[in-house]
Structures are given as C-alpha cells and as structure tokens.
Design an enzyme around this catalytic site. Sequence first.
Site, PDB file in Angstrom:
ATOM      1  N   ASP A 228     -12.024 -21.756  47.919  1.00  0.00           N
ATOM      2  CA  ASP A 228     -12.927 -22.646  47.574  1.00  0.00           C
ATOM      3  C   ASP A 228     -12.942 -23.958  48.572  1.00  0.00           C
ATOM      4  OD1 ASP A 228     -14.819 -22.649  45.391  1.00  0.00           O
ATOM      5  OD2 ASP A 228     -13.444 -23.859  44.082  1.00  0.00           O
TER       6      ASP A 228
ATOM      7  N   ASP B 130      -8.595 -17.418  46.301  1.00  0.00           N
ATOM      8  CA  ASP B 130      -8.400 -18.804  45.780  1.00  0.00           C
ATOM      9  C   ASP B 130      -7.028 -19.288  45.585  1.00  0.00           C
ATOM     10  OD1 ASP B 130     -11.316 -18.526  46.291  1.00  0.00           O
ATOM     11  OD2 ASP B 130     -11.765 -19.808  44.501  1.00  0.00           O
TER      12      ASP B 130
ATOM     13  N   CYS C  19     -13.413 -17.329  39.390  1.00  0.00           N
ATOM     14  CA  CYS C  19     -13.589 -16.738  40.415  1.00  0.00           C
ATOM     15  C   CYS C  19     -13.032 -15.380  40.714  1.00  0.00           C
ATOM     16  CB  CYS C  19     -13.025 -17.735  41.494  1.00  0.00           C
ATOM     17  SG  CYS C  19     -13.926 -19.327  41.523  1.00  0.00           S
TER      18      CYS C  19
ATOM     19  N   HIS D 153     -11.995 -31.064  43.202  1.00  0.00           N
ATOM     20  CA  HIS D 153     -10.817 -29.847  43.618  1.00  0.00           C
ATOM     21  C   HIS D 153     -11.448 -29.222  44.935  1.00  0.00           C
ATOM     22  CE1 HIS D 153     -13.998 -27.545  41.824  1.00  0.00           C
ATOM     23  NE2 HIS D 153     -13.762 -26.433  42.665  1.00  0.00           N
TER      24      HIS D 153
ATOM     25  N   LYS E 225     -16.076 -20.631  50.699  1.00  0.00           N
ATOM     26  CA  LYS E 225     -17.171 -20.508  49.873  1.00  0.00           C
ATOM     27  C   LYS E 225     -17.448 -21.764  49.088  1.00  0.00           C
ATOM     28  CE  LYS E 225     -14.369 -18.388  46.099  1.00  0.00           C
ATOM     29  NZ  LYS E 225     -14.488 -19.565  45.017  1.00  0.00           N
TER      30      LYS E 225
ATOM     31  N   HIS F 107     -15.022 -27.189  49.334  1.00  0.00           N
ATOM     32  CA  HIS F 107     -16.161 -28.141  48.786  1.00  0.00           C
ATOM     33  C   HIS F 107     -16.363 -29.260  49.557  1.00  0.00           C
ATOM     34  CE1 HIS F 107     -16.835 -25.481  45.536  1.00  0.00           C
ATOM     35  NE2 HIS F 107     -15.706 -25.870  44.673  1.00  0.00           N
TER      36      HIS F 107
HETATM   37 ZN    ZN Z   1     -14.748 -24.910  43.155  1.00  0.00          ZN
END
Ligand code: ZN
Length: 184
Positions: free
Chosen positions: A55, A13, A138, A74, A99, A57
């Site tokens: 990450d 990340d 993470c 984020h 992810k 999203h």
């Molecule tokens: Zn996140």
Amino acid sequence: MADQTQTALLLVDIQNDFCTGGSLAVPDSEEIFPVVNAAISEARENDWPIVASRDWHPVDHCSFEHRGGPWPVHCVQDSHGASFNPKMELPADAIRVSKGTAFEQDAYSAFDGTQLDRFLVRRGVSRLKIAGLALDVCVQATVKDALDAGFKVDLLAEGSRAVEDDKAPKVLDELSSAGARIIG
Ligand code: ZN
C-alpha cells in the site's frame, strides 16, 4: 513428464503499519512471519519469482478518515509505516508492486491498477502462492483478482491474518468456493 506449472510467491502488504505497533495493526500479525519466511525460502530454493505488494498512498489519500474514508492514516509513501516489515526476510531482488498511489482512488488488490497480471503472464507464471495482510481486505481482493485473471491460487492461511478475526473463516470459505486452495 516435468510439471510445467510455474509458481510465484505473492506477499501482500506486509508493511509496518499493518503489523504490531503500526497505525492500522492487524491482530496477531506477528504470527504470519514463520510461515511467510518459510515460503520465501521455498521460493528461493525453487527459483520462483517473489513479488511483494505494498500500500503506497500519497498524503491526504481518499481512504483516510480525515478525508471521509474508512481507515486511519497508513502507508504514506516513503514513511516508516509504509516500509516492509523487517521481520519479513524479503530478498533484495524481490519484485515490488505499489498500489493505491492515486490521490482520489483506493486499491485493495495487488492487481488493481498495477498490471501485475501481465507481468506474471510474461514470466510464464500460472500459479500463485499468496500470503499477507489483511486476509479480509487486501488479501481477499488479491486472491479474487488472481482467480479472475486465470491463475491457480494457493492461499497460505497461516501466513495471513484478518482485521476482524471473526471474519476469517467466512473469508476462507468464500475464497475456497471461488477456487482457491487453502493451505496451512
Ligand atoms: Zn490503504
């Protein structure tokens, strides 16, 4: 006899939103880049697979504060904040793992819902060098899952920083007790 251990580098990340100027900036995140880039050079020299998790999203993700989650907005898919930080010298052919892509489910670990472990096993990988952001979220979850999946783990402590800096020594102690080797 040749060392049969196959290593991969796993960078967790290292995205704009987790770096200086991002919506969820990790303190002192700038300091990881010399270590991360040296690890990338080492991996390239040794022809190790390089994996970069991100990450990733959807809008209105369940982890966002306006949805009752713990984090500010984020790493929304395809946004600037979700892009890998350009200070990381990530090769074009590095393997990307996304992810946290489901609307109503979060994922801290790079292994959570990604089948990354199966990919690495298929490549013959038995040891992971891990660095990235954030150590107490993470990276911690990723190291634990890697150990649970049977990988040896070298954690690059200087290639990682925590959201809550004072937590870092405790996290490193825990991960060391769980079997990770903490290296500079
Ligand atoms: Zn996140």
